[in-house]
Scaffold this motif. Sequence first.
Motif, PDB file in Angstrom:
ATOM      1  N   THR A  65      51.113   8.325 -36.376  1.00 22.35           N
ATOM      2  CA  THR A  65      49.757   8.800 -36.099  1.00 22.35           C
ATOM      3  C   THR A  65      48.920   8.651 -37.351  1.00 22.35           C
ATOM      4  N   ILE A  66      47.721   8.090 -37.190  1.00 26.08           N
ATOM      5  CA  ILE A  66      46.765   7.986 -38.295  1.00 26.08           C
ATOM      6  C   ILE A  66      45.447   8.589 -37.830  1.00 26.08           C
ATOM      7  N   VAL A  67      44.915   9.513 -38.634  1.00 22.64           N
ATOM      8  CA  VAL A  67      43.653  10.173 -38.308  1.00 22.64           C
ATOM      9  C   VAL A  67      42.698  10.018 -39.483  1.00 22.64           C
ATOM     10  N   TYR A  68      41.497   9.548 -39.192  1.00 19.68           N
ATOM     11  CA  TYR A  68      40.419   9.426 -40.177  1.00 19.68           C
ATOM     12  C   TYR A  68      39.377  10.478 -39.840  1.00 19.68           C
ATOM     13  N   THR A  69      38.979  11.244 -40.848  1.00 20.76           N
ATOM     14  CA  THR A  69      37.966  12.274 -40.654  1.00 20.76           C
ATOM     15  C   THR A  69      36.851  12.066 -41.665  1.00 20.76           C
ATOM     16  N   ALA A  70      35.617  12.175 -41.178  1.00 19.32           N
ATOM     17  CA  ALA A  70      34.440  12.084 -42.041  1.00 19.32           C
ATOM     18  C   ALA A  70      33.562  13.300 -41.764  1.00 19.32           C
ATOM     19  N   VAL A  71      33.161  13.968 -42.827  1.00 20.40           N
ATOM     20  CA  VAL A  71      32.320  15.148 -42.695  1.00 20.40           C
ATOM     21  C   VAL A  71      30.922  14.674 -42.328  1.00 20.40           C
ATOM     22  N   PRO A  72      30.187  15.312 -41.475  1.00 20.99           N
ATOM     23  CA  PRO A  72      30.496  16.608 -40.894  1.00 20.99           C
ATOM     24  C   PRO A  72      31.258  16.561 -39.581  1.00 20.99           C
ATOM     25  N   ASP A  73      31.151  15.475 -38.800  1.00 19.52           N
ATOM     26  CA  ASP A  73      31.739  15.578 -37.463  1.00 19.52           C
ATOM     27  C   ASP A  73      32.167  14.259 -36.831  1.00 19.52           C
ATOM     28  N   PHE A  74      32.710  13.355 -37.613  1.00 21.60           N
ATOM     29  CA  PHE A  74      33.225  12.121 -37.026  1.00 21.60           C
ATOM     30  C   PHE A  74      34.713  12.012 -37.322  1.00 21.60           C
ATOM     31  N   SER A 128      30.810  18.032 -24.638  1.00 22.07           N
ATOM     32  CA  SER A 128      30.135  19.329 -24.683  1.00 22.07           C
ATOM     33  C   SER A 128      29.015  19.338 -23.650  1.00 22.07           C
ATOM     34  N   TYR A 129      28.803  20.491 -23.039  1.00 22.76           N
ATOM     35  CA  TYR A 129      27.725  20.660 -22.067  1.00 22.76           C
ATOM     36  C   TYR A 129      26.987  21.954 -22.335  1.00 22.76           C
ATOM     37  N   GLN A 130      25.695  21.917 -22.056  1.00 24.52           N
ATOM     38  CA  GLN A 130      24.878  23.133 -22.010  1.00 24.52           C
ATOM     39  C   GLN A 130      24.431  23.244 -20.567  1.00 24.52           C
ATOM     40  N   GLY A 131      25.044  24.145 -19.853  1.00 30.04           N
ATOM     41  CA  GLY A 131      24.817  24.214 -18.416  1.00 30.04           C
ATOM     42  C   GLY A 131      25.389  22.967 -17.781  1.00 30.04           C
ATOM     43  N   HIS A 132      24.537  22.226 -17.064  1.00 32.39           N
ATOM     44  CA  HIS A 132      24.987  20.994 -16.412  1.00 32.39           C
ATOM     45  C   HIS A 132      24.580  19.745 -17.187  1.00 32.39           C
ATOM     46  N   ARG A 133      23.969  19.913 -18.349  1.00 30.85           N
ATOM     47  CA  ARG A 133      23.494  18.772 -19.122  1.00 30.85           C
ATOM     48  C   ARG A 133      24.424  18.479 -20.301  1.00 30.85           C
ATOM     49  N   PRO A 134      24.723  17.189 -20.510  1.00 30.42           N
ATOM     50  CA  PRO A 134      25.544  16.835 -21.669  1.00 30.42           C
ATOM     51  C   PRO A 134      24.837  17.247 -22.971  1.00 30.42           C
ATOM     52  N   ALA A 135      25.567  17.871 -23.839  1.00 31.57           N
ATOM     53  CA  ALA A 135      25.058  18.256 -25.156  1.00 31.57           C
ATOM     54  C   ALA A 135      25.630  17.278 -26.181  1.00 31.57           C
ATOM     55  N   ILE A 136      25.279  17.460 -27.426  1.00 29.73           N
ATOM     56  CA  ILE A 136      25.805  16.585 -28.466  1.00 29.73           C
ATOM     57  C   ILE A 136      27.198  17.061 -28.852  1.00 29.73           C
ATOM     58  N   GLY A 137      28.140  16.134 -28.863  1.00 34.44           N
ATOM     59  CA  GLY A 137      29.503  16.444 -29.287  1.00 34.44           C
ATOM     60  C   GLY A 137      30.519  16.092 -28.229  1.00 34.44           C
ATOM     61  N   GLY A 138      31.556  15.404 -28.654  1.00 30.97           N
ATOM     62  CA  GLY A 138      32.608  15.075 -27.712  1.00 30.97           C
ATOM     63  C   GLY A 138      33.596  14.089 -28.298  1.00 30.97           C
ATOM     64  N   GLU A 139      34.504  13.664 -27.463  1.00 30.79           N
ATOM     65  CA  GLU A 139      35.524  12.702 -27.863  1.00 30.79           C
ATOM     66  C   GLU A 139      35.715  11.689 -26.747  1.00 30.79           C
ATOM     67  N   ARG A 140      36.115  10.476 -27.152  1.00 32.23           N
ATOM     68  CA  ARG A 140      36.395   9.410 -26.204  1.00 32.23           C
ATOM     69  C   ARG A 140      37.731   8.795 -26.597  1.00 32.23           C
ATOM     70  N   TYR A 153      43.940   5.556 -28.811  1.00 31.09           N
ATOM     71  CA  TYR A 153      42.840   5.394 -29.763  1.00 31.09           C
ATOM     72  C   TYR A 153      41.733   6.358 -29.371  1.00 31.09           C
ATOM     73  N   THR A 154      41.249   7.121 -30.341  1.00 32.47           N
ATOM     74  CA  THR A 154      40.193   8.094 -30.064  1.00 32.47           C
ATOM     75  C   THR A 154      39.052   7.957 -31.064  1.00 32.47           C
ATOM     76  N   GLN A 155      37.902   8.450 -30.648  1.00 29.04           N
ATOM     77  CA  GLN A 155      36.763   8.669 -31.542  1.00 29.04           C
ATOM     78  C   GLN A 155      36.115   9.969 -31.104  1.00 29.04           C
ATOM     79  N   ALA A 156      35.717  10.768 -32.063  1.00 28.37           N
ATOM     80  CA  ALA A 156      35.026  12.026 -31.773  1.00 28.37           C
ATOM     81  C   ALA A 156      33.822  12.122 -32.680  1.00 28.37           C
ATOM     82  N   GLY A 157      32.766  12.711 -32.170  1.00 23.91           N
ATOM     83  CA  GLY A 157      31.558  12.854 -32.974  1.00 23.91           C
ATOM     84  C   GLY A 157      30.391  13.326 -32.151  1.00 23.91           C
ATOM     85  N   GLU A 158      29.222  12.885 -32.535  1.00 23.51           N
ATOM     86  CA  GLU A 158      27.986  13.337 -31.896  1.00 23.51           C
ATOM     87  C   GLU A 158      27.645  12.476 -30.686  1.00 23.51           C
ATOM     88  N   TRP A 159      28.534  12.431 -29.727  1.00 26.52           N
ATOM     89  CA  TRP A 159      28.299  11.684 -28.509  1.00 26.52           C
ATOM     90  C   TRP A 159      27.234  12.402 -27.693  1.00 26.52           C
TER      91      TRP A 159
END
Length: 187
Positions: A65-74, A128-140, A153-159
């Motif tokens: 497993t290899i994980v790359y992290t970049a501040v603040p949220d990627f 992430s959701y606010q009510g029924h609307r997609p909010a910023i943040g998630g993973e693919r 393979y994953t990516q997470a961030g300000e989706w």
Amino acid sequence: MVITLLLAAAVSIPNGFLLYDKAASVKDDDPETSWAVSRKTDAPLVVNPCERPRLARQGRTAARTIVYTAVPDFSKSEQVILYTSESAARRAVKDLRAAVAGCRISGYRYSSGTVKLGDEALTVTGQSYQGHRPAIGGERAVVARRANALIVYTQAGEWGKPARSDFARQAKDARRMLSKICDVASC
């Protein structure tokens, strides 16, 4: 049967085999980025709805497993797991699908789709959701299986709102790994 199990247990995933190995080996003095590399066979699946501690762990013989992290949220990750048999790897995919379907978190939702890669594959969206609307943040994530190997393979961030194009990088990486996975898997 016993010989197959012994051979599967003896196979490992060599250094330099993963696509991100070269980048992870380069010294980076940036305090806002980091690479983590693990060979733990009991490492959590890098896409893990509701963070189930034992998801897809049964029957593993090797993992990297290899994980790359970049501040603040990627972050992005690459994970290759070898199982004792093709059926154990199929079970891992089945368990992941069930985890996606069964995970209910307030304000965060998981869903899956299909993609044509390997012997079977799926996409996993965490959003992430606010009510029924997609909010910023998630993973693919793209998860593919070939024989007794699982490739993630994953990516997470300000989706924002989920889109098919969100999986382009992960699918490309999965295709590249699938082209060489039989060097270590029981294909």
